[in-house]
Scaffold this motif. Structure first.
Motif, PDB file in Angstrom:
ATOM      1  N   LEU A   1       1.361   1.662   9.688  1.00 42.92           N
ATOM      2  CA  LEU A   1       1.947   0.432   9.152  1.00 42.92           C
ATOM      3  C   LEU A   1       3.417   0.635   8.808  1.00 42.92           C
ATOM      4  N   CYS A   2       3.786   1.877   8.535  1.00 48.36           N
ATOM      5  CA  CYS A   2       5.117   2.142   8.003  1.00 48.36           C
ATOM      6  C   CYS A   2       5.869   3.099   8.919  1.00 48.36           C
ATOM      7  N   ASP A   3       6.997   2.652   9.443  1.00 47.98           N
ATOM      8  CA  ASP A   3       7.891   3.548  10.175  1.00 47.98           C
ATOM      9  C   ASP A   3       9.322   3.053   9.933  1.00 47.98           C
TER      10      ASP A   3
ATOM     11  N   PRO B   1       9.838  -0.357   7.472  1.00 45.38           N
ATOM     12  CA  PRO B   1       9.565   0.473   6.299  1.00 45.38           C
ATOM     13  C   PRO B   1       8.806  -0.314   5.232  1.00 45.38           C
ATOM     14  N   LEU B   2       7.767   0.288   4.682  1.00 44.32           N
ATOM     15  CA  LEU B   2       7.078  -0.353   3.558  1.00 44.32           C
ATOM     16  C   LEU B   2       7.703   0.098   2.244  1.00 44.32           C
ATOM     17  N   GLY B   3       8.303   1.264   2.248  1.00 46.37           N
ATOM     18  CA  GLY B   3       8.888   1.769   1.016  1.00 46.37           C
ATOM     19  C   GLY B   3      10.215   2.432   1.300  1.00 46.37           C
ATOM     20  N   ALA B   4      10.991   2.592   0.220  1.00 44.41           N
ATOM     21  CA  ALA B   4      12.333   3.149   0.378  1.00 44.41           C
ATOM     22  C   ALA B   4      12.344   4.551   0.988  1.00 44.41           C
ATOM     23  N   PRO B   5      11.359   5.419   0.689  1.00 50.31           N
ATOM     24  CA  PRO B   5      11.456   6.768   1.265  1.00 50.31           C
ATOM     25  C   PRO B   5      11.426   6.780   2.795  1.00 50.31           C
ATOM     26  N   MET B   6      11.017   5.664   3.414  1.00 50.91           N
ATOM     27  CA  MET B   6      11.005   5.610   4.871  1.00 50.91           C
ATOM     28  C   MET B   6      12.347   5.103   5.403  1.00 50.91           C
ATOM     29  N   VAL B   7      13.239   4.670   4.509  1.00 52.28           N
ATOM     30  CA  VAL B   7      14.488   4.065   4.959  1.00 52.28           C
ATOM     31  C   VAL B   7      15.637   5.056   4.926  1.00 52.28           C
TER      32      VAL B   7
ATOM     33  N   CYS C   1       0.831  -1.189   0.000  1.00 53.44           N
ATOM     34  CA  CYS C   1       0.000   0.000   0.000  1.00 53.44           C
ATOM     35  C   CYS C   1       0.871   1.247   0.000  1.00 53.44           C
ATOM     36  N   CYS C   2       2.168   1.084  -0.241  1.00 52.23           N
ATOM     37  CA  CYS C   2       3.101   2.208  -0.209  1.00 52.23           C
ATOM     38  C   CYS C   2       2.767   3.213  -1.312  1.00 52.23           C
ATOM     39  N   ARG C   3       2.705   4.500  -0.937  1.00 46.37           N
ATOM     40  CA  ARG C   3       2.363   5.531  -1.915  1.00 46.37           C
ATOM     41  C   ARG C   3       3.588   6.332  -2.329  1.00 46.37           C
ATOM     42  N   ALA C   4       4.743   5.640  -2.309  1.00 45.66           N
ATOM     43  CA  ALA C   4       5.994   6.312  -2.660  1.00 45.66           C
ATOM     44  C   ALA C   4       5.898   7.014  -4.014  1.00 45.66           C
ATOM     45  N   ALA C   5       5.176   6.402  -4.953  1.00 47.75           N
ATOM     46  CA  ALA C   5       5.082   7.005  -6.285  1.00 47.75           C
ATOM     47  C   ALA C   5       4.490   8.407  -6.196  1.00 47.75           C
ATOM     48  N   ASP C   6       3.466   8.556  -5.364  1.00 50.15           N
ATOM     49  CA  ASP C   6       2.839   9.879  -5.220  1.00 50.15           C
ATOM     50  C   ASP C   6       3.720  10.836  -4.425  1.00 50.15           C
ATOM     51  N   VAL C   7       4.445  10.279  -3.450  1.00 55.04           N
ATOM     52  CA  VAL C   7       5.346  11.128  -2.664  1.00 55.04           C
ATOM     53  C   VAL C   7       6.442  11.671  -3.581  1.00 55.04           C
ATOM     54  N   LEU C   8       7.008  10.792  -4.394  1.00 57.05           N
ATOM     55  CA  LEU C   8       8.140  11.185  -5.236  1.00 57.05           C
ATOM     56  C   LEU C   8       7.735  12.153  -6.343  1.00 57.05           C
TER      57      LEU C   8
ATOM     58  N   ALA D   1      11.988  11.301   1.925  1.00 57.04           N
ATOM     59  CA  ALA D   1      11.046  12.272   2.467  1.00 57.04           C
ATOM     60  C   ALA D   1      10.244  11.678   3.621  1.00 57.04           C
ATOM     61  N   CYS D   2       9.826  10.420   3.514  1.00 58.10           N
ATOM     62  CA  CYS D   2       9.000   9.843   4.578  1.00 58.10           C
ATOM     63  C   CYS D   2       9.805   9.728   5.863  1.00 58.10           C
ATOM     64  N   ALA D   3      11.075   9.309   5.745  1.00 58.57           N
ATOM     65  CA  ALA D   3      11.915   9.208   6.937  1.00 58.57           C
ATOM     66  C   ALA D   3      12.128  10.585   7.548  1.00 58.57           C
TER      67      ALA D   3
ATOM     68  N   GLU E   1       0.435  12.439   4.365  1.00 62.57           N
ATOM     69  CA  GLU E   1      -0.866  12.165   3.755  1.00 62.57           C
ATOM     70  C   GLU E   1      -0.994  10.710   3.300  1.00 62.57           C
ATOM     71  N   CYS E   2       0.094   9.930   3.435  1.00 57.11           N
ATOM     72  CA  CYS E   2       0.021   8.503   3.103  1.00 57.11           C
ATOM     73  C   CYS E   2      -0.635   7.782   4.270  1.00 57.11           C
ATOM     74  N   PRO E   3      -1.693   6.970   4.003  1.00 61.12           N
ATOM     75  CA  PRO E   3      -2.409   6.327   5.112  1.00 61.12           C
ATOM     76  C   PRO E   3      -1.519   5.425   5.967  1.00 61.12           C
ATOM     77  N   ALA E   4      -0.446   4.895   5.375  1.00 58.10           N
ATOM     78  CA  ALA E   4       0.406   3.980   6.146  1.00 58.10           C
ATOM     79  C   ALA E   4       1.406   4.719   7.024  1.00 58.10           C
ATOM     80  N   PHE E   5       1.580   6.012   6.787  1.00 56.07           N
ATOM     81  CA  PHE E   5       2.619   6.770   7.494  1.00 56.07           C
ATOM     82  C   PHE E   5       2.459   6.689   9.008  1.00 56.07           C
ATOM     83  N   GLY E   6       3.510   6.200   9.655  1.00 58.11           N
ATOM     84  CA  GLY E   6       3.526   6.186  11.122  1.00 58.11           C
ATOM     85  C   GLY E   6       2.647   5.107  11.729  1.00 58.11           C
TER      86      GLY E   6
HETATM   87  S1  SF4 Z   1       7.425   4.739   2.498  1.00 51.98           S
HETATM   88 FE1  SF4 Z   1       5.806   4.428   4.023  1.00 51.98          FE
HETATM   89  S2  SF4 Z   1       5.000   6.477   4.484  1.00 51.98           S
HETATM   90 FE2  SF4 Z   1       6.228   6.640   2.602  1.00 51.98          FE
HETATM   91  S3  SF4 Z   1       4.737   6.406   0.959  1.00 51.98           S
HETATM   92 FE3  SF4 Z   1       5.552   4.336   1.352  1.00 51.98          FE
HETATM   93  S4  SF4 Z   1       4.144   3.468   2.878  1.00 51.98           S
HETATM   94 FE4  SF4 Z   1       3.728   5.685   2.833  1.00 51.98          FE
END
Ligand code: SF4
Lengths: 407, 349
Positions: free
Chosen positions: A348-350, A354-360, A326-333, A365-367, A341-346
């Protein structure tokens, strides 16, 4: 901390006042540099802006855009017997595509016995390879040293130099898994979308010191977009934002590129670095994680260096897995949403899961949002925090925290 | 016992590197004990060579016990080595609890092939550091593991301290309105090691802050009745320690970045390596939470010790948010400081 390390609070105050005075309407500004994302969140620059100024973050983190298939290949190569796999630390925990596998990132491959080493520069990998090739003790066959070469225009010259030197030294035990990407073609892809919704662009000065600023002049002309080239410090960022606000509020018939980054020696950039890159690499189409294939946005080895390509040296056995997330990295990038604004932020994803690379990545940006979260319900700005003079700030202690933090 | 017909290839008496036999409990073990450990820290308890050390104790004294393991790489780093670090680290764990350090045990895990001369230097550091802290090494153990299994050596310690009679330091004692003090600049130890590992050189060089805190902490304990709680912010830096405290007491710690001391070299090294001084380890710093009207007295005490000369008040505790650490930036903006994930700085202590 010393105020000089951070940028002068008095300059910050005056820039913030000018931005508030000049900005009259909602605007969305994008920056495309992980270092800038980091600084904006670390220093709470976004909290200083009028609420109708929105900052979004583009594909400014090379770790985040490295495709899952490339991570899979990296894990596969790192796990091959006799390999020393050299990578930047940020890549260790970026998940590959095998989300149900127990070795879905380099950190796990390392824990299962792969010799994964964290380096600071591509030239460190070359040094390791040279040391290995001189290891003549019996019973220890020379090991293959593989560099995981990722990054933007800024790191490509060092990778190119490492590969160039490896060829000069006939260092056959060295190779590179190359996933270098170029920023301007990705921006083309973002702005080619008519609904991109972005009014102005903050460009990273240090990229221009290498690549020159001409790609940005072309972008500004083609998409009629104001662009400010700037640095990472709070004062730099605010000057960039003020410049974009001034350009946009003036509503001219055409917008321009303004270079606010004093360190750029010439508009052409560093020609010698560019020549090294061109000697070793050719431009190619490249897949970006979350963004798909972007024409002419990557680097591949020139034919005379092809023997240093790790992806052809090591056979590929595993096929990339299905990615369900459910990672919305594409929209973040693409700056369509901010990480919060990503539903998983904080939830499901921290950074620990991490669900996606931007959290790593430290530059993701997510990190950055997670690391430097603001207290969500409050917006303590209205310029009041800046009322202190800098001398008050150096000994600052808000006498009553309720004043400064109440919603 | 005759050893003449042993076929063991390592039965060389004058071996200058550690062999498996040094950990086998036989003659080489005994020789290593005499030549290296007993020579460098000959406490009466250790020299008694019993299976356990016997300590005299007054019946109503409360005992503080801590245990720690040291795996730092490299073994010798700017400003210290694993020997010193193991003693000071143990002393500090006792000290921040309000205890006076009394005794220490050390277990050495050595790698086959480790030069005995290097081991002797490290044992010398343990001896010196222990003498400096007036703490006795009362028991120990040595084990040897195969080459390639320990990167030289590891040290595991247990510390025993005597608590000051009336002291009761705990996060639960922290109240809204209390103040947060630090004894000096943060991040020195972690950045000294990280910059050595990555070949960054600074002028003046960046040194670890490894140092014993007990003299400073005992003075605080004795003279500051409003001392609530102390921490020695090692791994995870002040971000980890403050988050632990905030979670434990359910209050909010608001730290003013403008007041937080950071050396310029640490700041630059952090920038270069993409780290935040908040999460970098310290080995000779004290975080103290004190009642607001005892801030001046506490700072005076901190600053009267050379290791606390740059001590400062860095923030306050309040109850507007539960269990949070908040940083106020130089610009009046804020951010939440999370518990660090922490795996990016392996083998720092
Ligand atoms: S890395 Fe985590 S917070 Fe960032 S878009 Fe993916 S799921 Fe959402």
């Amino acid at each position: 901390m010393q105020s000089t390390d951070f940028g002068n609070p008095i300059h910050v105050e005056s820039l913030v006042r000018q931005i508030h005075a000049k900005s009259t309407r909602p605007l969305t500004l994008m920056e495309v540099c992980g270092g800038q994302t980091h600084a904006i969140l670390r220093y709470g620059i976004d909290q200083l802006l009028p609420p109708h100024l929105r900052i979004v973050h583009g594909p400014g983190c090379p770790v985040c855009v490295t495709p899952a298939e490339t991570i899979d290949r990296a894990i596969e190569i790192a796990s091959a017997p006799g390999v020393i796999f050299c990578t930047f630390g940020d890549m260790l925990r970026v998940p590959g595509s095998q989300s149900n596998s127990n070795a879905n990132d380099l950190m796990h491959a390392k824990s299962q016995g792969a010799d994964v080493r964290v380096i600071q520069s591509p030239l460190d990998a070359l040094r390791i390879a040279r040391a290995e090739s001189q290891n003549t003790s019996p019973g220890s066959p020379n090991r293959q040293v593989v560099l995981f070469a990722i990054g933007f225009e800024t790191t490509a010259p060092a990778t190119a130099m490492a590969i160039y030197q490896a060829k000069e030294l006939q260092l056959d035990s060295f190779s590179a898994l190359v996933c270098h990407v170029l920023v301007p073609p990705a921006l083309d892809a973002i702005f080619a979308d008519v609904d991109h919704g972005i009014d102005g662009l903050l460009a990273a000065g240090h990229v221009c010191t290498i690549a020159g600023d001409h790609p940005y002049h072309r972008l500004a002309d083609q998409f009629n977009l104001p662009i400010a080239i700037t640095g990472f410090e709070p004062v730099d960022l605010l000057r960039g934002i003020l410049n974009l606000v001034e350009q946009l509020e003036a509503k001219p018939t055409s917008y321009r590129v303004d270079n606010l980054y004093e360190h750029i020696a010439s508009a052409e950039g560093n020609l010698q670095a560019q020549r090294t890159v061109e000697t070793v690499f050719a431009v190619c189409d490249q897949h970006w994680r979350g963004m798909g294939s972007i024409p002419q946005s990557g680097l591949k080895l020139q034919p005379q260096f092809a023997s240093f390509d790790a992806s052809s040296r090591f056979p590929q056995r595993k096929l990339p897995g299905e990615q369900t997330s459910c990672c919305r990295a594409a929209d973040v990038l693409r700056g369509k949403i901010r990480p919060i604004e990503c539903p998983a932020f904080g939830t499901l994803c921290d950074p620990n899961h991490p669900l996606g690379a931007p959290m790593v990545s430290a530059e993701g940006a997510c990190a950055a949002y997670f690391l430097y979260q603001a207290l969500a319900p409050l917006n303590p700005i209205k310029l009041n925090p800046i009322k202190l003079t800098s001398s008050e700030l150096t000994q600052s202690e808000s006498p009553n925290p309720k004043d400064s933090l109440s919603p | 016992m005759s050893t003449g017909d042993w076929s063991c290839p390592v039965a060389n008496h004058s071996s200058d590197t550690i062999t498996m036999s040094h950990g086998a409990g036989g003659r080489l073990s005994a020789q290593l004990f005499d030549d290296v450990f007993a020579r460098n820290y000959p406490s009466p308890e250790l020299m008694a060579k019993g299976d356990s050390a016997v300590l005299d104790w007054t019946a109503h004294d409360r005992l503080a016990v801590c245990t720690d393991a040291f795996v730092v790489q490299p073994l010798v780093f700017p400003g210290g080595d694993i020997g010193k670090l193991s003693v000071y680290g143990t002393v500090n764990d006792l000290a921040v609890q309000g205890a006076e350090p009394v005794a220490l045990t050390t277990a050495w895990i050595l790698e086959e092939g480790f030069p005995i001369a290097e081991l002797a230097k490290l044992a010398g550091s343990v001896g010196q550091a222990a003498a400096e802290c007036s703490i006795r090494v009362v028991a120990g153990d040595t084990k040897v593991v195969e080459r390639g299994r320990a990167h030289g050596c590891y040290i595991a310690t247990t510390g025993i301290g005597r608590l000051r009679p009336s002291v009761n330091l705990s996060p639960q004692a922290i109240r809204s309105g209390d103040c947060v003090l630090i004894s000096g600049p943060i991040g020195d130890h972690g950045m000294a090691i990280m910059s050595q590992r990555s070949g960054l050189l600074f002028d003046p060089p960046l040194l670890s802050d490894t140092a014993p805190l007990h003299r400073m902490t005992l003075e605080l304990v004795d003279k500051v009745p409003g001392l609530r709680c102390m921490r020695d912010p090692t791994r995870g830096g002040i971000a980890a320690s403050l988050n632990e405290l905030a979670t434990a007491c359910g209050l909010c710690f608001e730290i003013q970045e403008a007041s937080l001391p950071v050396r310029p070299q640490v700041h630059s090294a952090c920038e270069l390596l993409g780290l935040d001084p908040w999460i970098v380890a310290n080995e000779g710093k004290l975080l103290a939470i004190v009642a607001p009207d005892e801030v001046e007295l506490s700072l005076e005490i901190l600053r009267s010790h050379s290791i606390g000369s740059l001590g400062a008040k860095i923030g306050t505790v309040h109850d507007l948010y539960k269990g949070l650490v908040i940083a106020r930036t130089l610009y009046g903006t804020h951010r939440i400081v999370p518990m660090p994930a922490g795996e990016l700085l392996p083998r720092i202590c």
